[in-house]
Motif scaffolding. Structure first.
Motif, PDB file in Angstrom:
ATOM      1  N   SER A  61       0.814  -1.209   0.000  1.00  0.00           N
ATOM      2  CA  SER A  61       0.000   0.000   0.000  1.00  0.00           C
ATOM      3  C   SER A  61       0.848   1.260   0.000  1.00  0.00           C
ATOM      4  CB  SER A  61      -0.911  -0.020   1.228  1.00  0.00           C
ATOM      5  OG  SER A  61      -0.122   0.014   2.401  1.00  0.00           O
ATOM      6  N   MET A  62       0.454   2.229  -0.765  1.00  0.00           N
ATOM      7  CA  MET A  62       0.864   3.620  -0.805  1.00  0.00           C
ATOM      8  C   MET A  62       2.319   3.895  -1.187  1.00  0.00           C
ATOM      9  SD  MET A  62      -1.953   4.996  -0.372  1.00  0.00           S
ATOM     10  CE  MET A  62      -1.747   6.721  -0.048  1.00  0.00           C
ATOM     11  N   ASN A  63       3.274   3.036  -0.965  1.00  0.00           N
ATOM     12  CA  ASN A  63       4.646   3.394  -1.286  1.00  0.00           C
ATOM     13  C   ASN A  63       5.119   2.768  -2.601  1.00  0.00           C
ATOM     14  OD1 ASN A  63       4.893   0.780  -0.457  1.00  0.00           O
ATOM     15  ND2 ASN A  63       6.360   1.169   1.186  1.00  0.00           N
ATOM     16  N   ASN A  64       4.227   2.086  -3.324  1.00  0.00           N
ATOM     17  CA  ASN A  64       4.493   1.514  -4.640  1.00  0.00           C
ATOM     18  C   ASN A  64       5.708   0.593  -4.666  1.00  0.00           C
ATOM     19  OD1 ASN A  64       2.291   2.713  -5.777  1.00  0.00           O
ATOM     20  ND2 ASN A  64       3.421   4.504  -6.499  1.00  0.00           N
ATOM     21  N   THR A  65       5.955  -0.132  -3.590  1.00  0.00           N
ATOM     22  CA  THR A  65       7.014  -1.122  -3.572  1.00  0.00           C
ATOM     23  C   THR A  65       6.455  -2.428  -4.122  1.00  0.00           C
ATOM     24  OG1 THR A  65       7.983  -0.101  -1.635  1.00  0.00           O
ATOM     25  CG2 THR A  65       8.645  -2.357  -2.131  1.00  0.00           C
ATOM     26  N   VAL A  66       7.149  -3.014  -5.083  1.00  0.00           N
ATOM     27  CA  VAL A  66       6.700  -4.251  -5.694  1.00  0.00           C
ATOM     28  C   VAL A  66       7.520  -5.385  -5.105  1.00  0.00           C
ATOM     29  CG1 VAL A  66       6.486  -5.539  -7.841  1.00  0.00           C
ATOM     30  CG2 VAL A  66       6.031  -3.087  -7.806  1.00  0.00           C
ATOM     31  N   VAL A  67       6.834  -6.378  -4.538  1.00  0.00           N
ATOM     32  CA  VAL A  67       7.488  -7.543  -3.975  1.00  0.00           C
ATOM     33  C   VAL A  67       7.151  -8.732  -4.855  1.00  0.00           C
ATOM     34  CG1 VAL A  67       7.677  -9.038  -1.964  1.00  0.00           C
ATOM     35  CG2 VAL A  67       7.274  -6.590  -1.658  1.00  0.00           C
ATOM     36  N   VAL A  68       8.160  -9.336  -5.455  1.00  0.00           N
ATOM     37  CA  VAL A  68       7.953 -10.486  -6.324  1.00  0.00           C
ATOM     38  C   VAL A  68       8.190 -11.737  -5.503  1.00  0.00           C
ATOM     39  CG1 VAL A  68       8.711 -11.661  -8.409  1.00  0.00           C
ATOM     40  CG2 VAL A  68       8.664  -9.166  -8.332  1.00  0.00           C
ATOM     41  N   THR A  69       7.175 -12.566  -5.416  1.00  0.00           N
ATOM     42  CA  THR A  69       7.296 -13.818  -4.679  1.00  0.00           C
ATOM     43  C   THR A  69       7.240 -14.966  -5.668  1.00  0.00           C
ATOM     44  OG1 THR A  69       4.910 -13.913  -4.348  1.00  0.00           O
ATOM     45  CG2 THR A  69       6.213 -12.867  -2.617  1.00  0.00           C
ATOM     46  N   GLY A  70       8.041 -15.957  -5.446  1.00  0.00           N
ATOM     47  CA  GLY A  70       8.057 -17.101  -6.346  1.00  0.00           C
ATOM     48  C   GLY A  70       8.814 -18.256  -5.728  1.00  0.00           C
ATOM     49  N   GLN A  71       8.589 -19.418  -6.262  1.00  0.00           N
ATOM     50  CA  GLN A  71       9.248 -20.625  -5.797  1.00  0.00           C
ATOM     51  C   GLN A  71      10.559 -20.806  -6.553  1.00  0.00           C
ATOM     52  OE1 GLN A  71       8.280 -22.787  -3.455  1.00  0.00           O
ATOM     53  NE2 GLN A  71       6.469 -21.596  -2.953  1.00  0.00           N
ATOM     54  N   PRO A  72      11.609 -21.279  -5.881  1.00  0.00           N
ATOM     55  CA  PRO A  72      12.824 -21.611  -6.628  1.00  0.00           C
ATOM     56  C   PRO A  72      12.552 -22.817  -7.521  1.00  0.00           C
ATOM     57  CG  PRO A  72      13.037 -22.271  -4.335  1.00  0.00           C
ATOM     58  CD  PRO A  72      11.741 -21.516  -4.460  1.00  0.00           C
ATOM     59  N   THR A  73      13.051 -22.763  -8.725  1.00  0.00           N
ATOM     60  CA  THR A  73      12.801 -23.846  -9.658  1.00  0.00           C
ATOM     61  C   THR A  73      13.938 -24.850  -9.610  1.00  0.00           C
ATOM     62  OG1 THR A  73      13.829 -22.589 -11.426  1.00  0.00           O
ATOM     63  CG2 THR A  73      11.434 -22.419 -11.217  1.00  0.00           C
TER      64      THR A  73
END
Length: 155
Positions: A61-73
């Protein structure tokens, strides 16, 4: 001796010094990075401005930080099993081990047995391939978890 740079078209001496009377290369100012925004199209009336979020990302919210979550392949490597033990990472217990090997009777031993029988050596000579390890298949197992990792077939 002169070197001409094809990118900027500037004539330089061999020692990388600019020749007197030749203008220096133009300085470029980089554009400021725009993280999290889509293409710079004009906003259409009646619609909110578009914000691009990559697939698999969550926006805080509000600070436009993008967190990319993913599984290691996990990319399995193709391992060629041979006659002797090899060093490999076990896919079951995830330990790096040298495989244990043992021999089992396979197609090649049976084929040699039939060929010996057809040649007329039927009084026990046809059983020799079952006693020779170089005629048998090799099973590779993990010494930690005892799971079969691979098999080397003679045929």
């Amino acid at each position: 001796m002169y070197i001409i740079s094809f990118r900027s078209g500037i004539k330089m001496a061999a020692n990388n010094k600019v020749e007197p009377g030749v203008p220096p290369p133009p300085q470029y100012t980089p554009y400021p990075p725009q993280v999290g925004q889509g293409p710079a199209y004009g906003a259409q009336p009646g619609y909110p401005p578009h914000s691009f979020v990559p697939m698999g990302a969550q926006q805080q919210s509000m600070n436009n930080t993008v967190v990319v979550t993913g599984q290691p392949t996990y990319v399995p490597l193709i391992v060629r099993y041979g006659e002797g033990p090899i060093m490999v990472t076990c896919p079951h217990c995830h330990a790096t081990v040298t495989t244990s090997t043992h021999y089992t009777v396979g197609t090649f031993a049976w084929l040699i047995c039939v060929i010996i029988l057809l040649l007329g050596f039927w009084l026990g000579c046809c059983l020799i391939p079952f006693c020779v390890d170089s005629c048998k298949d090799v099973i590779h197992t993990c010494p930690n978890c005892q799971q079969q990792l691979g098999k080397f077939n003679r045929m």
